[in-house]
Enzyme design. Structure first.
Site, PDB file in Angstrom:
ATOM      1  N   HIS A  18      45.384  38.338  43.904  1.00  0.00           N
ATOM      2  CA  HIS A  18      44.987  36.931  44.070  1.00  0.00           C
ATOM      3  C   HIS A  18      46.190  36.108  43.620  1.00  0.00           C
ATOM      4  O   HIS A  18      46.848  36.480  42.637  1.00  0.00           O
ATOM      5  CB  HIS A  18      43.782  36.593  43.190  1.00  0.00           C
TER       6      HIS A  18
ATOM      7  N   HIS B  48      41.138  37.750  53.286  1.00  0.00           N
ATOM      8  CA  HIS B  48      40.984  37.117  51.967  1.00  0.00           C
ATOM      9  C   HIS B  48      42.120  37.510  51.022  1.00  0.00           C
ATOM     10  O   HIS B  48      42.440  36.768  50.103  1.00  0.00           O
ATOM     11  CB  HIS B  48      39.663  37.561  51.319  1.00  0.00           C
TER      12      HIS B  48
ATOM     13  N   HIS C 244      44.244  45.039  45.199  1.00  0.00           N
ATOM     14  CA  HIS C 244      44.548  43.815  45.940  1.00  0.00           C
ATOM     15  C   HIS C 244      45.013  42.761  44.936  1.00  0.00           C
ATOM     16  O   HIS C 244      44.951  42.978  43.727  1.00  0.00           O
ATOM     17  CB  HIS C 244      43.311  43.314  46.714  1.00  0.00           C
TER      18      HIS C 244
ATOM     19  N   THR D  11      34.668  39.100  42.295  1.00  0.00           N
ATOM     20  CA  THR D  11      35.071  37.691  42.282  1.00  0.00           C
ATOM     21  C   THR D  11      35.110  37.113  43.691  1.00  0.00           C
ATOM     22  O   THR D  11      35.571  35.991  43.892  1.00  0.00           O
ATOM     23  CB  THR D  11      36.465  37.532  41.650  1.00  0.00           C
TER      24      THR D  11
END
Ligand SMILES: Cc1ccn(O)c(=O)c1
Ligand SMILES: [Zn+2]
Length: 261
Positions: A96, A64, A94, A199
């Site tokens: 996005h 992901h 991480h 999220t």
């Protein structure tokens, strides 16, 4: 087995509620941040990031995002202050991001997204014994969100983008020691804060969000390196470029967005 959710048409954010009904809950993230509607709260002090003795361990592709994990066996690297009642331990960070030239942040500001968003995930090791316990508690996690804006090369981000080729496929990981995320912070730590959720599934409503107002600047070339990553594993035939791995803003409902200017 493994995760049945993703960011595609069939398994993306609009479908997550089928397996994770909390997706339609009262404190979901991300949200659209409307600066003029944020309430100044005099009880909100500055945040402190004590990352000097932090110990990064590995960098991995979890199908992901790309995640850098830390040794969270003691309080060597914590976030404290601001809306937090006690120190929260750094566990992982991480990113996005979007497609080439497209927005890819999760939070938006007055309806406008950034190119990418960095999440530094911390857990309340004072009140909870494990990260897993904290991740399901209303005050269990504190996630620091930092916007990435497209512009000049970021001086330190290459330390991460240079190794992304080693974790191209889902399930791959490699050693990644000695990285201190302090080098990814903007100069100004003014923030918005609100109560929200993870999220990504399982979307637990366990996050105290702290979103920095000032973005960091990274180049399109550096952002492009994230897009060499794949959602899919090495053995899978269809190649799925990892991009647009963001959830869109969710209803604010009965929540108040606060700020410390
Ligand atoms: C714990 C967790 C998991 C996923 N994401 O996106 C987050 O921001 C935080
Ligand atoms: Zn995230």
């Amino acid at each position: 087995t493994g995760d049945h959710w993703g960011y595609g048409k069939e398994d993306g954010p609009s479908a997550w509620h089928r397996h994770y009904p909390v997706a339609k809950g009262s404190r979901q993230s991300p949200i659209d941040i409307i600066p003029d509607e944020a309430r100044r709260d005099s009880s909100l002090g500055p945040i402190f990031l004590k990352y000097d003795r932090c110990t990064s361990l590995s960098i991995a592709n979890n199908g992901h995002s790309v995640v850098v994990e830390f040794d969270d066996s003691d309080d060597r690297s914590v976030i404290q202050g601001g809306p937090l009642d006690n120190p929260y331990r750094l566990k992982q960070f991480h990113f996005h991001w979007g497609g080439k030239g497209c927005e890819g942040s999760e939070h938006t500001v007055a309806g406008v997204g950034y190119a990418s968003e960095l999440h530094l995930v911390h857990w309340n090791a004072v009140k909870y014994t494990t990260y897993e316990d904290a991740a399901t508690a209303p005050d269990g996690l504190a996630v620091l969100g930092i916007f990435l804006e497209q512009g000049d090369d970021h001086r330190w981000l290459h330390t991460i983008t240079d190794v992304l080729y080693m974790v191209k496929f889902k399930g791959s990981a490699t050693n990644f020691k000695g990285f201190n995320p302090k080098c990814l912070l903007p100069s100004n730590l003014h923030y918005w804060t609100y109560l929200g959720s993870l999220t990504t599934p399982p979307l637990h409503e366990s996050v105290i969000w702290i979103v920095l107002k000032e973005p960091i600047v990274v180049s399109e070339k550096q952002l492009g390196m994230f897009r060499i990553l794949q959602f899919s594993g090495e053995e899978e035939d269809q190649r799925m470029r990892m991009e647009n791995n963001f959830r869109p803003p969710q209803p604010l409902k009965e929540r108040i967005l606060k700020k410390r200017c």
